[in-house]
Design an enzyme around this catalytic site. Structure first.
Site, PDB file in Angstrom:
ATOM      1  N   HIS A 156       0.838  -1.202   0.000  1.00  0.00           N
ATOM      2  CA  HIS A 156       0.000   0.000   0.000  1.00  0.00           C
ATOM      3  C   HIS A 156       0.880   1.262   0.000  1.00  0.00           C
ATOM      4  O   HIS A 156       0.644   2.194  -0.772  1.00  0.00           O
ATOM      5  CB  HIS A 156      -0.931  -0.016   1.220  1.00  0.00           C
ATOM      6  CG  HIS A 156      -1.725   1.243   1.398  1.00  0.00           C
ATOM      7  ND1 HIS A 156      -2.961   1.434   0.816  1.00  0.00           N
ATOM      8  CD2 HIS A 156      -1.449   2.382   2.097  1.00  0.00           C
ATOM      9  CE1 HIS A 156      -3.398   2.641   1.152  1.00  0.00           C
ATOM     10  NE2 HIS A 156      -2.508   3.237   1.923  1.00  0.00           N
ATOM     11  N   GLU A 157       1.911   1.266   0.832  1.00  0.00           N
ATOM     12  CA  GLU A 157       2.794   2.441   0.907  1.00  0.00           C
ATOM     13  C   GLU A 157       3.590   2.610  -0.394  1.00  0.00           C
ATOM     14  O   GLU A 157       3.767   3.725  -0.884  1.00  0.00           O
ATOM     15  CB  GLU A 157       3.740   2.321   2.106  1.00  0.00           C
ATOM     16  CG  GLU A 157       3.041   2.354   3.470  1.00  0.00           C
ATOM     17  CD  GLU A 157       2.176   3.600   3.663  1.00  0.00           C
ATOM     18  OE1 GLU A 157       2.501   4.654   3.095  1.00  0.00           O
ATOM     19  OE2 GLU A 157       1.153   3.499   4.369  1.00  0.00           O
ATOM     20  N   HIS A 217       1.513   4.310  -2.951  1.00  0.00           N
ATOM     21  CA  HIS A 217       1.441   5.773  -2.823  1.00  0.00           C
ATOM     22  C   HIS A 217       2.609   6.418  -3.569  1.00  0.00           C
ATOM     23  O   HIS A 217       2.471   7.480  -4.163  1.00  0.00           O
ATOM     24  CB  HIS A 217       1.522   6.197  -1.349  1.00  0.00           C
ATOM     25  CG  HIS A 217       0.205   6.179  -0.619  1.00  0.00           C
ATOM     26  ND1 HIS A 217      -0.920   6.795  -1.100  1.00  0.00           N
ATOM     27  CD2 HIS A 217      -0.148   5.627   0.571  1.00  0.00           C
ATOM     28  CE1 HIS A 217      -1.930   6.632  -0.243  1.00  0.00           C
ATOM     29  NE2 HIS A 217      -1.483   5.916   0.782  1.00  0.00           N
ATOM     30  N   GLU A 255      -6.269   7.077  -1.442  1.00  0.00           N
ATOM     31  CA  GLU A 255      -6.241   5.863  -0.618  1.00  0.00           C
ATOM     32  C   GLU A 255      -6.802   4.662  -1.373  1.00  0.00           C
ATOM     33  O   GLU A 255      -6.242   3.571  -1.325  1.00  0.00           O
ATOM     34  CB  GLU A 255      -7.030   6.064   0.681  1.00  0.00           C
ATOM     35  CG  GLU A 255      -6.357   6.991   1.671  1.00  0.00           C
ATOM     36  CD  GLU A 255      -4.914   6.659   1.946  1.00  0.00           C
ATOM     37  OE1 GLU A 255      -4.509   5.496   1.788  1.00  0.00           O
ATOM     38  OE2 GLU A 255      -4.169   7.581   2.299  1.00  0.00           O
TER      39      GLU A 255
HETATM   40 ZN    ZN Z   1      -2.449   5.222   2.487  1.00  0.00          ZN
END
Ligand code: ZN
Length: 263
Positions: A126-127, A130, A182
């Site tokens: 997830h990071e 980003h 997100e």
């Molecule tokens: Zn996030």
């Protein structure tokens, strides 16, 4: 002449659409930074973070985290970006974050809270997403405009850079991403997890864990929830994406060993 120009513009638009279709990343957001500038800015941010946050520098733990991280980066949309992975010594807050240009930080409390390598990999994916989707520079451009952001990049405004890092998670801070950001990081992260051979269920169970923690001990995930809203909706969407695809690595002996080393 005019007609040729129109044709060229059309051709460029079509090529751009094709490029976006293959990466699955929304590149239409305003982002004026070149990739080189983003990398340079990331270095400055990362140096400042390390002045303000205590690093946990156990070589074995850091090497383990990097190994999982690089396995995910290799199958991501930006595989040649040199990523670095760090651990922050914080036994209270369950949190992780990524800076532009590929600097990923994980709190010791998050490693302790994870129950399998797939869960830890889920957070990392997830990071990493980003970063590959360039959310931080997109946000920086929206917050300050390109000119001012460039000043930060050129090191002309060190006090503002340190203020930004001190308020990373505040409302309106650099890492207070939009709901759209997100959801995109979730979608990309889950795709990376699967490509890297991890069971994508790891990300789902970690989100559910955070939701339970929010009810039991809200102070432990204050930061996470200030930057990651709408957990309920995210859980629903991730469930939908991974349905029928829940296979791959779940846990390893290395994870158990590393988790027991971390304070
Ligand atoms: Zn996030």
């Amino acid at each position: 002449m005019m007609r040729i120009r129109v044709h060229l513009a059309l051709l460029a638009a079509v090529l751009l659409l094709i490029a976006c279709a293959t990466t699955g990343i929304n590149r239409f957001q305003p982002n004026l930074f070149t990739e080189e500038q983003e990398i340079e800015l990331g270095k400055r941010f990362s140096r400042e973070v390390q002045k303000q946050y205590p690093l946990y520098t156990d070589a074995q733990v850091t090497a383990y985290l990097s190994r999982i991280g690089q396995r995910i980066v290799r199958v991501s949309d930006w595989p040649d970006l040199p990523f670095s992975f760090y651990v922050i010594l914080d036994t209270a807050q369950v949190n992780a974050f990524a800076l532009p240009g590929g600097h990923v930080y994980v709190y010791t409390a998050l490693i302790r809270e994870a129950e399998s390598e797939a869960e830890l990999a889920g957070v990392l994916a997830h990071e990493i997403a980003h970063v590959t989707a360039r959310h931080a520079t997109e946000r920086l451009t929206l917050m300050y405009g390109y000119e001012f952001a460039l000043q930060l990049l050129l090191g002309e405004n060190p006090s503002e850079l340190s203020r930004l890092v001190a308020n990373l998670f505040a409302t309106g801070g650099l890492l207070a991403y939009s709901r759209k950001n997100e959801l995109e990081a979730d979608r990309l992260g889950v795709a990376y997890l699967m490509r890297a051979g991890y069971n994508p269920r790891g990300f789902l169970t970690f989100l559910q864990k955070l939701q339970r923690l929010a009810q039991r001990k809200p102070s432990r995930i204050e930061i996470w929830f200030s930057t990651h809203p709408d957990t309920e909706e995210r859980i629903r969407r991730v469930q939908k994406i991974i349905r029928g695809k829940e296979s791959g690595t779940w846990n390893t002996p290395a994870f158990q060993q590393i988790r027991s080393r971390v304070p």
